[in-house]
Write a protein that holds these residues in place. Structure first.
Motif, mmCIF file in Angstrom:
data_model
loop_
_atom_site.group_PDB
_atom_site.id
_atom_site.type_symbol
_atom_site.label_atom_id
_atom_site.label_comp_id
_atom_site.label_asym_id
_atom_site.label_seq_id
_atom_site.Cartn_x
_atom_site.Cartn_y
_atom_site.Cartn_z
ATOM 1 N N LEU A 38 59.147 22.122 9.392
ATOM 2 C CA LEU A 38 58.752 23.269 8.260
ATOM 3 C C LEU A 38 58.002 24.440 8.592
ATOM 4 N N ALA A 39 57.234 24.150 9.595
ATOM 5 C CA ALA A 39 56.323 25.289 10.046
ATOM 6 C C ALA A 39 57.076 26.185 10.790
ATOM 7 N N VAL A 40 57.805 25.631 11.770
ATOM 8 C CA VAL A 40 58.475 26.332 12.719
ATOM 9 C C VAL A 40 59.952 27.231 12.274
ATOM 10 N N ARG A 41 60.581 26.357 11.368
ATOM 11 C CA ARG A 41 61.746 26.899 10.630
ATOM 12 C C ARG A 41 61.093 28.261 9.741
ATOM 13 N N HIS A 42 60.128 27.896 9.469
ATOM 14 C CA HIS A 42 59.609 29.152 8.529
ATOM 15 C C HIS A 42 59.176 30.455 9.429
ATOM 16 N N LEU A 43 58.639 30.116 10.770
ATOM 17 C CA LEU A 43 58.361 31.259 11.802
ATOM 18 C C LEU A 43 59.577 31.704 12.260
ATOM 19 N N VAL A 44 60.728 30.986 12.498
ATOM 20 C CA VAL A 44 61.746 31.537 13.016
ATOM 21 C C VAL A 44 62.886 32.327 12.228
ATOM 22 N N ASP A 45 62.601 31.945 10.769
ATOM 23 C CA ASP A 45 63.254 32.626 9.537
ATOM 24 C C ASP A 45 62.714 34.063 9.690
ATOM 25 N N ALA A 46 61.367 34.164 9.956
ATOM 26 C CA ALA A 46 60.679 35.367 9.921
ATOM 27 C C ALA A 46 60.914 36.289 11.252
ATOM 28 N N GLY A 47 61.789 35.737 11.903
ATOM 29 C CA GLY A 47 62.089 36.658 13.332
ATOM 30 C C GLY A 47 61.521 36.222 14.654
ATOM 31 N N HIS A 48 60.419 35.294 14.539
ATOM 32 C CA HIS A 48 59.774 34.961 15.960
ATOM 33 C C HIS A 48 60.711 34.132 16.546
ATOM 34 N N ARG A 49 60.382 34.581 17.842
ATOM 35 C CA ARG A 49 61.404 33.658 19.135
ATOM 36 C C ARG A 49 60.597 33.228 20.072
ATOM 37 N N SER A 50 59.187 33.505 20.184
ATOM 38 C CA SER A 50 58.248 32.974 20.904
ATOM 39 C C SER A 50 57.206 32.540 20.259
ATOM 40 N N ILE A 51 56.870 31.305 20.324
ATOM 41 C CA ILE A 51 56.062 30.532 19.409
ATOM 42 C C ILE A 51 55.129 29.520 20.506
ATOM 43 N N ALA A 52 53.787 29.555 20.037
ATOM 44 C CA ALA A 52 52.906 28.772 20.540
ATOM 45 C C ALA A 52 52.518 27.539 19.857
ATOM 46 N N TYR A 53 52.208 26.361 20.615
ATOM 47 C CA TYR A 53 52.253 25.214 19.690
ATOM 48 C C TYR A 53 50.503 24.744 20.319
ATOM 49 N N VAL A 54 49.522 24.976 19.402
ATOM 50 C CA VAL A 54 48.220 24.503 19.664
ATOM 51 C C VAL A 54 48.205 22.956 18.953
#
Length: 348
Positions: free
Chosen positions: A169-185
């Protein structure tokens, strides 16, 4: 479930009288060295602990339920405790709340305390990923329910959230907003939740046709705000800084937010942030935090209800149970929910 080991069992195993066992425990200097060693060996082998509440148990079953959580400084576990306490109070029981502070050693000490006090049962969020503490505690015959965790190799009841779905849910939301480089803390890699949320994040990337290289993991030793600030500092030092960050819990996310604010990095314009748990402070942050909500109060109440069911007259495993085998262990898995706020609303 096995009955608790008693002093008579120790005496039988050591080939001595009950009085001698009592002397070894209370007045060891009065017992011969060889005999004392034999009794102590039997105590260790059988897992016997002295019951400080034996007098209470002679009059009836314990009215205390144990609750051992990872971090009482995390509002998520405070909400779990609220739900458990409410259910226990409705049943006329009290709750002994203990905090392992994510320490395997402290967890072992508290489980030993619960055994010594012969509590009615225990609600447990394990810190020990190996399961050794659980295996040791199981010898005492005290029922327990796992909360926010399903440990491999256990058959006991558990209440948890689908963390793979939550990470997605979290990363799908970020991808849908156009993000292609994501950090996972991510927090400590030994925690099942940390691994499952990462799996969900990778699943969401794969759904979008993106590879695992789009997720850069920044592990931390703890799941608190200070660890989040440290991860934020490391994030700021990256030459190819990701445009978004997903944190394994809200405390880490709040720490990252603090680090960005101190460095003059705008959230969400320069960096989008998503947390996990949806604690009360998430909505009250300087930049309200998008978070994956876990129903913490419901989890605590459900877990307490399952433990009460197991220890009722006629249930298996509880002291005084009359119909062993009637209780059936089960695993309850709840679904998370994404709560979108300003921290992730800037489209790329």
């Amino acid at each position: 479930m096995a009955q608790p080991v008693g002093i008579k069992d120790v005496a039988r195993a050591a080939g001595v009288s009950v009085g001698t066992v009592s002397n070894v425990i209370n007045r060891p200097d009065t017992v011969a060295t060889e005999t004392r060693a034999r009794v102590l060996s039997a105590i260790d082998r059988l897992g016997y602990v002295r019951s400080e509440s034996a007098r209470q148990l002679r009059a009836g079953r314990s009215r205390i339920m144990g609750l051992l959580v990872l971090d009482m400084g995390n509002p998520f576990f405070v909400d779990v405790a609220r739900g458990a306490e409410r259910a226990a109070r409705d049943a006329g029981l009290g709750v002994m709340v203990c905090n392992s502070a994510e320490s395997v050693g402290e967890e072992a000490e508290y489980l030993s305390l619960f055994a010594e006090q012969r509590v009615r049962g225990v609600l447990l969020t394990p810190a020990d990923a190996t399961g050794r503490n659980i295996a040791s505690f199981r010898r005492h015959g005290i029922p327990f329910v796992l909360v926010d965790r399903v440990s491999e190799g256990t058959t006991e009841c558990s209440v948890s959230v689908d963390d793979v779905a939550g990470g997605a849910l979290a990363v799908r939301h970020l991808v849908d907003a156009g993000h292609r480089s994501i950090a996972y803390v991510s927090g400590p890699p030994g925690f099942t939740q940390v691994r499952d949320r990462r799996t969900g994040a990778l699943n969401a990337l794969a759904e979008a046709g993106l590879g695992p290289e789009c997720l850069r993991e920044l592990p931390t030793e703890r799941l608190d705000v200070a660890a989040g600030r440290d991860a934020g500092a490391r994030l700021l030092g990256l030459a190819d800084r990701p445009t978004a960050v997903f944190c394994a819990n809200d405390l880490l996310a709040l720490g990252v937010l603090q680090a960005m604010y101190a460095a003059g990095v705008n959230v969400p314009e320069d960096l989008a942030i998503v947390g996990y748990d949806d604690i009360e402070f998430a909505a009250a942050a300087a930049v309200p935090l998008t978070s994956v909500r876990q129903p913490a109060v419901i989890m605590g109440a459900l877990a307490a209800g399952m433990l009460l069911e197991e220890t009722e007259e006629g249930g298996a495993g509880g002291a005084g149970a009359t119909g062993a085998g009637r209780h059936e262990h089960r695993r309850v898995v709840l679904q998370p929910e994404l709560v979108v706020r300003r921290s992730s609303l800037s489209a790329r």
